[in-house]
Design an enzyme around this catalytic site. Structure first.
Site, short mmCIF file in Angstrom:
data_model
loop_
_atom_site.label_atom_id
_atom_site.label_comp_id
_atom_site.label_asym_id
_atom_site.label_seq_id
_atom_site.Cartn_x
_atom_site.Cartn_y
_atom_site.Cartn_z
CB CYS A 1 -1.40 20.75 6.65
SG CYS A 1 -1.61 21.52 5.03
CB CYS B 1 -7.23 0.28 5.95
SG CYS B 1 -6.03 1.57 6.31
CB CYS C 1 -0.92 -0.02 1.22
SG CYS C 1 -1.78 1.52 1.52
#
Length: 486
Positions: free
Chosen positions: A438, A189, A108
């Protein structure tokens, strides 16, 4: 005795089942083995990927940590970097956890730090912020506080944007493999809220059962492109949006109906139409198929109405802690006015409005402004006003109309604030600025401009919004000091 020098290569012959005719059988190609490297990992880059030196190039190994010796397979070699896939760890670093919750970590690649102990993740994120400030000559001793941990650090994601794919007859729902259009099925997940994983499982089963086509980026056909899920952890309810290649009012309403029947926590199902060939997820048209028009979530002290197209933080609990921190640092009174720039659907602004006299929110996206106004009504806050438009232009215009403007809050996208906005902000020179970022690099760049204009950085608080990844949110308080700022 046969003379080996006289031997010739004879074609492989096989009988056809329909007769005695012989045909040549094509030899099977052996897969080419990629070279492997033995590497000593020195550092992590800003994406949380292990770095090692190899023949004057930087070798990148996701899932490897500083101090480790690893065997990595070369996937691509560029002019300055070698991109590899981790095959084996020969020597473990002390920060490697013995209990990795993810079985698909190396396929992933969505959570590069998931194999690292959580406290080491927090330390790494604090160091990322410190390095960014140091690069701009802004770092002072003990200026950056320890990273505020997420509780929980697993199963925290209340939002997921996943891509549909198909391998033979099996439907895949997951993420694109980096640098390709190959879909990696994420399965169960560990960072998703359990309700998201439950919805994904049911959707996958129903798409296969109902034989609904899946979009192919190669052939530019098929119906289903993306699956968007938004969960309210407080209420244990979910909103689902199917992003389709074309408008469909036959198969997708049926799929949504079955989903709501099998997962009663789903209270809203929408279809968004995106026929573009690019990587933009959402198109211009959204159709409500079943249930409610949006999802109401409780975030800290306010309720938020979140629509299918609205952006909101994926970690609801950490978002609430950021809002509470901003409110605590602001110390507003009813005599004070404040402006919330890049306000989104109103998360920060509505918390501040509980204390302030007047609040104006500024946002470029008109739909977000409408959502913010609806959220003010939902929380019975009448001292708020939200406007759409260019941030710099609106900041100058709105500030001129306010009395006693004491605070401006900033919450820009990853690229940081526009230069024109910072110029307008410095011209207004509010006594206090609180910047929620961020990205440490764009944050430090913008802080350098503000410090040069007379602001002093009072405190810096990293917040772990995305555990198991390299991303870090940072809340910074600045106060105007004039020429004495540095």
């Amino acid at each position: 005795m046969i003379d080996s020098n006289c031997l010739q290569e004879v074609p492989c012959l096989t009988k056809q089942t329909t007769g005695q005719k012989f045909v040549k059988k094509k030899p099977t190609k052996k897969p080419q083995l990629r070279p492997t490297l033995k590497l000593n990992i020195d550092t992590l880059d800003s994406e949380g990927i292990g770095q090692a030196r190899h023949e004057n190039k930087i070798a990148l190994v996701q899932g490897a940590f500083p101090g480790e010796t690893v065997i990595a397979e070369v996937e691509h070699e560029g002019r300055t970097h070698v991109y590899t896939k981790l095959r084996r760890v020969l020597r473990n670093a002390p920060q490697r956890t013995a209990n990795n919750p993810c079985k698909k970590e190396l396929e992933c690649l969505g959570c590069p730090l998931i194999g690292m102990k959580y406290q080491n993740q927090l330390d790494y994120k604090q160091q990322r912020v410190e390095k960014a400030l140091a690069d701009q000559s802004l770092l002072r001793e003990q200026l950056v506080l320890p990273t505020l941990a997420s509780e929980p650090a697993i199963a925290y994601r209340a939002s997921a944007k996943l891509v549909f794919g198909r391998k033979r007859e099996k439907v895949l729902i997951g993420l694109y493999k980096r640098g390709s259009h190959e879909v990696i099925d994420t399965g169960d997940c560990p960072v998703h809220h359990p309700l998201i994983n439950k919805i994904i499982k049911v959707v996958k089963e129903e798409v296969e059962h109902q034989s609904i086509s899946v979009y192919s980026s190669r052939h530019k056909n098929g119906l289903l492109r993306y699956l968007l899920v938004r969960v309210s952890p407080e209420n244990d309810k979910a909103m689902v949006t199917f992003v389709s290649n074309f408008r469909d009012l036959q198969q997708l309403p049926k799929l949504g109906k079955w989903l709501m029947r099998k997962v009663p926590e789903v209270i809203a199902v929408h279809q968004n139409v995106n026929s573009s060939t690019g990587n933009v997820i959402l198109g211009q048209e959204t159709i409500k198929l079943h249930g409610l028009p949006d999802l109401i979530d409780q975030v800290g002290d306010i309720k938020l109405r979140i629509g299918p197209e609205a952006f909101f933080q994926v970690n609801t609990l950490q978002a609430a802690r950021i809002y509470a921190l901003v409110r605590q640092w602001a110390k507003l009174t009813k005599r004070d006015s404040t402006i919330d720039v890049y306000c989104g659907i109103g998360g920060i602004g509505l918390h501040l409005a509980k204390d302030a006299g007047d609040l104006i929110g500024i946002e470029y996206v008109e739909q977000a402004v409408r959502n913010a106004a609806d959220n003010a009504k939902l929380n019975r806050l009448e001292n708020c006003r939200f406007v759409a438009g260019d941030a710099a232009e609106q900041l100058s215009r709105q500030a001129a109309q306010l009395k006693n403007l004491r605070l401006v809050t900033l919450n820009p996208p990853r690229k940081g604030c526009a230069e024109e906005l910072l110029q307008a902000l410095c011209a207004i020179a509010p006594p206090q600025i609180i910047y929620v970022s961020c990205d440490p690099a764009s944050l430090a760049r913008d802080l350098r401009i503000l410090v040069n204009a007379g602001y002093l950085i009072e405190q810096v608080q990293p917040v772990d919004m995305f555990p198991q990844t390299a991303h870090v949110e940072t809340v910074v308080e600045l106060k105007f000091k004039g020429e004495d700022a540095e």
